[in-house]
Enzyme design. Structure first.
Site, PDB file in Angstrom:
ATOM      1  N   GLU A   1      -5.432  -8.665  -7.969  1.00 51.06           N
ATOM      2  CA  GLU A   1      -6.393  -8.121  -8.920  1.00 51.06           C
ATOM      3  C   GLU A   1      -5.723  -8.093 -10.292  1.00 51.06           C
ATOM      4  OE1 GLU A   1      -9.319  -4.562  -7.704  1.00 51.06           O
ATOM      5  OE2 GLU A   1      -7.311  -3.965  -8.165  1.00 51.06           O
TER       6      GLU A   1
ATOM      7  N   ASP B   1      -5.387  -8.740  -2.587  1.00 45.06           N
ATOM      8  CA  ASP B   1      -5.273  -7.369  -3.097  1.00 45.06           C
ATOM      9  C   ASP B   1      -6.691  -6.821  -3.329  1.00 45.06           C
ATOM     10  OD1 ASP B   1      -4.645  -5.095  -4.525  1.00 45.06           O
ATOM     11  OD2 ASP B   1      -3.767  -6.150  -6.230  1.00 45.06           O
TER      12      ASP B   1
ATOM     13  N   TYR C   1     -13.421   3.015 -18.553  1.00 41.94           N
ATOM     14  CA  TYR C   1     -12.834   4.346 -18.381  1.00 41.94           C
ATOM     15  C   TYR C   1     -13.186   5.267 -19.552  1.00 41.94           C
ATOM     16  CZ  TYR C   1     -10.261   3.480 -14.080  1.00 41.94           C
ATOM     17  OH  TYR C   1      -9.938   3.236 -12.767  1.00 41.94           O
TER      18      TYR C   1
HETATM   19  N1  LIG Z   1       6.002   2.036  -0.417  1.00 41.28           N
HETATM   20  C1  LIG Z   1       6.054   2.602  -1.630  1.00 41.28           C
HETATM   21  N2  LIG Z   1       6.906   3.604  -1.869  1.00 41.28           N
HETATM   22  C2  LIG Z   1       6.964   4.197  -3.068  1.00 41.28           C
HETATM   23  N3  LIG Z   1       6.202   3.845  -4.122  1.00 41.28           N
HETATM   24  C3  LIG Z   1       5.337   2.848  -3.936  1.00 41.28           C
HETATM   25  C4  LIG Z   1       5.196   2.168  -2.693  1.00 41.28           C
HETATM   26  N4  LIG Z   1       4.220   1.224  -2.812  1.00 41.28           N
HETATM   27  C5  LIG Z   1       3.789   1.317  -4.082  1.00 41.28           C
HETATM   28  N5  LIG Z   1       4.464   2.264  -4.757  1.00 41.28           N
HETATM   29  C6  LIG Z   1       4.280   2.616  -6.164  1.00 41.28           C
HETATM   30  O1  LIG Z   1       2.996   3.246  -6.308  1.00 41.28           O
HETATM   31  C7  LIG Z   1       2.346   2.792  -7.479  1.00 41.28           C
HETATM   32  C8  LIG Z   1       0.999   2.181  -7.123  1.00 41.28           C
HETATM   33  O2  LIG Z   1       1.235   1.016  -6.356  1.00 41.28           O
HETATM   34  P1  LIG Z   1       0.279  -0.262  -6.472  1.00 41.28           P
HETATM   35  O3  LIG Z   1       0.816  -1.265  -5.500  1.00 41.28           O
HETATM   36  O4  LIG Z   1       0.148  -0.690  -7.899  1.00 41.28           O
HETATM   37  O5  LIG Z   1      -1.066   0.390  -5.948  1.00 41.28           O
HETATM   38  P2  LIG Z   1      -2.553  -0.167  -5.925  1.00 41.28           P
HETATM   39  O6  LIG Z   1      -2.471  -1.664  -6.055  1.00 41.28           O
HETATM   40  O7  LIG Z   1      -3.082   0.289  -4.610  1.00 41.28           O
HETATM   41  O8  LIG Z   1      -3.237   0.491  -7.059  1.00 41.28           O
HETATM   42  C9  LIG Z   1       3.294   1.821  -8.176  1.00 41.28           C
HETATM   43  O9  LIG Z   1       4.000   2.507  -9.175  1.00 41.28           O
HETATM   44  C10 LIG Z   1       4.216   1.377  -7.051  1.00 41.28           C
HETATM   45  O10 LIG Z   1       5.500   1.015  -7.508  1.00 41.28           O
HETATM   46  N1  LIG Z   2     -15.202  -2.403  -8.517  1.00 42.95           N
HETATM   47  C1  LIG Z   2     -14.532  -1.569  -9.346  1.00 42.95           C
HETATM   48  N2  LIG Z   2     -15.207  -0.701 -10.124  1.00 42.95           N
HETATM   49  C2  LIG Z   2     -14.563   0.134 -10.957  1.00 42.95           C
HETATM   50  N3  LIG Z   2     -13.241   0.156 -11.097  1.00 42.95           N
HETATM   51  C3  LIG Z   2     -12.542  -0.687 -10.339  1.00 42.95           C
HETATM   52  C4  LIG Z   2     -13.128  -1.567  -9.415  1.00 42.95           C
HETATM   53  N4  LIG Z   2     -12.140  -2.267  -8.795  1.00 42.95           N
HETATM   54  C5  LIG Z   2     -10.999  -1.830  -9.307  1.00 42.95           C
HETATM   55  N5  LIG Z   2     -11.237  -0.896 -10.232  1.00 42.95           N
HETATM   56  C6  LIG Z   2     -10.238  -0.243 -11.089  1.00 42.95           C
HETATM   57  C7  LIG Z   2      -9.459   0.855 -10.475  1.00 42.95           C
HETATM   58  C8  LIG Z   2      -8.116   0.741 -11.145  1.00 42.95           C
HETATM   59  O1  LIG Z   2      -8.111   1.463 -12.370  1.00 42.95           O
HETATM   60  C9  LIG Z   2      -7.985  -0.752 -11.462  1.00 42.95           C
HETATM   61  C10 LIG Z   2      -7.143  -1.529 -10.489  1.00 42.95           C
HETATM   62  O2  LIG Z   2      -7.309  -1.032  -9.173  1.00 42.95           O
HETATM   63  P1  LIG Z   2      -6.047  -0.832  -8.183  1.00 42.95           P
HETATM   64  O3  LIG Z   2      -6.582  -0.069  -7.006  1.00 42.95           O
HETATM   65  O4  LIG Z   2      -4.974  -0.098  -8.925  1.00 42.95           O
HETATM   66  O5  LIG Z   2      -5.613  -2.215  -7.811  1.00 42.95           O
HETATM   67  O6  LIG Z   2      -9.302  -1.260 -11.460  1.00 42.95           O
END
Ligand SMILES: Nc1ncnc2c1ncn2[C@@H]1O[C@H](COP(=O)(O)OP(=O)(O)O)[C@@H](O)[C@H]1O
Ligand SMILES: Nc1ncnc2c1ncn2[C@H]1C[C@H](O)[C@@H](COP(=O)(O)O)O1
Length: 222
Positions: A43, A90, A55
């Site tokens: 993403e 993702d 936002y």
């Molecule tokens: N297994 C883990 N342990 C600790 N921190 C993590 C782990 N996985 C992700 N993080 C941290 O958590 C935050 C969110 O992770 P991210 O992969 O970007 O989440 P998402 O894609 O679900 O929004 C990042 O700062 C990342 O480094």
């Molecule tokens: N479909 C969605 N509508 C609103 N906001 C969304 C959507 N998909 C992702 N998002 C937002 C939420 C986070 O701020 C970023 C990235 O998502 P993440 O779970 O950190 O990969 O986009």
């Protein structure tokens, strides 16, 4: 022999990582793809032209953002199909419609007309026999406190300004959604079960469980 070969995961598999914002999807996507020698479908947040605006003003931009995400994810779906699979993705396309769009409509930050337009487009594009569903959806879950901690530590400015109640509602919607989800096989993984940042090897038990589910699913499909 890599872990994909060791656990006989088909080289054309598509694995989607799902879960609430900040739970660790992108981190898992990259680590799993590396371990399996798969491509990633990530993403893209930095190049999203609507996310900051959304936002700042949900009502004004929620429809635009959903259309943008739908288009981006559908293009990714096409790319994965054209490569013949072998991807870790993702976030699933289902979350856009069944978590985000639905939540904004139900909270009055997307109008009924916009939601209807979005839903009919989503159904025409995704809820058809021609749409290839993933072979496995890995759902990441953890405590709300840990999720909030991760959102804070990651520090995306627009997410820091968003009230905690928004993340709480999303967290609760995710829990309900995954309990009812049945579009493809699911593996639920608690984020305390692994730590791929500190210990790369901790991903292997997850791959083992993923392989078992994928094998069962292929067996049933035959
Ligand atoms: N297994 C883990 N342990 C600790 N921190 C993590 C782990 N996985 C992700 N993080 C941290 O958590 C935050 C969110 O992770 P991210 O992969 O970007 O989440 P998402 O894609 O679900 O929004 C990042 O700062 C990342 O480094
Ligand atoms: N479909 C969605 N509508 C609103 N906001 C969304 C959507 N998909 C992702 N998002 C937002 C939420 C986070 O701020 C970023 C990235 O998502 P993440 O779970 O950190 O990969 O986009």
């Amino acid at each position: 022999m890599n872990l994909r070969e060791k656990y006989r995961i088909p080289d054309n598999a598509i694995i989607t990582i799902a879960g609430t914002v900040g739970v660790g999807k992108s981190t898992m996507t990259k680590a799993l793809a590396k371990a399996l020698n798969f491509r990633t479908s990530l993403e893209k947040v930095d190049t999203n032209p609507y996310l900051d605006k959304f936002y700042a003003d949900f009502e004004r931009w929620s429809f635009h953002l959903q259309i943008y995400f739908l288009a981006e994810r559908f293009k990714e779906q096409k790319r994965m199909f054209e490569y013949g699979g072998g991807f870790v993705q993702d976030r699933s396309i289902y979350e856009d419609a069944h978590i985000f769009a639905k939540m904004h409509f139900e909270n009055g930050t997307m109008t009924a007309v916009d939601y209807e337009t979005y839903t009919s487009l989503f159904q025409a594009m995704v809820m058809t026999p021609y749409f290839p569903h993933p072979d496995l959806l890995i759902y990441l879950e953890g405590s709300f406190e840990e999720v909030i901690k991760r959102i804070r530590e990651r520090g995306r400015p627009m997410e820091q300004k968003t009230p905690v109640s928004y993340w709480k509602e999303m967290y609760e919607r995710y829990e309900k959604w995954i309990n009812e989800f049945n579009a493809c096989p699911v593996l639920r993984v608690n984020i305390n079960e692994y730590d791929i940042i500190e210990d790369e090897q901790s991903i292997e038990p997850i791959i083992k469980k993923a392989a078992t589910i994928i094998h069962e699913y292929y067996h049933i499909k035959k």
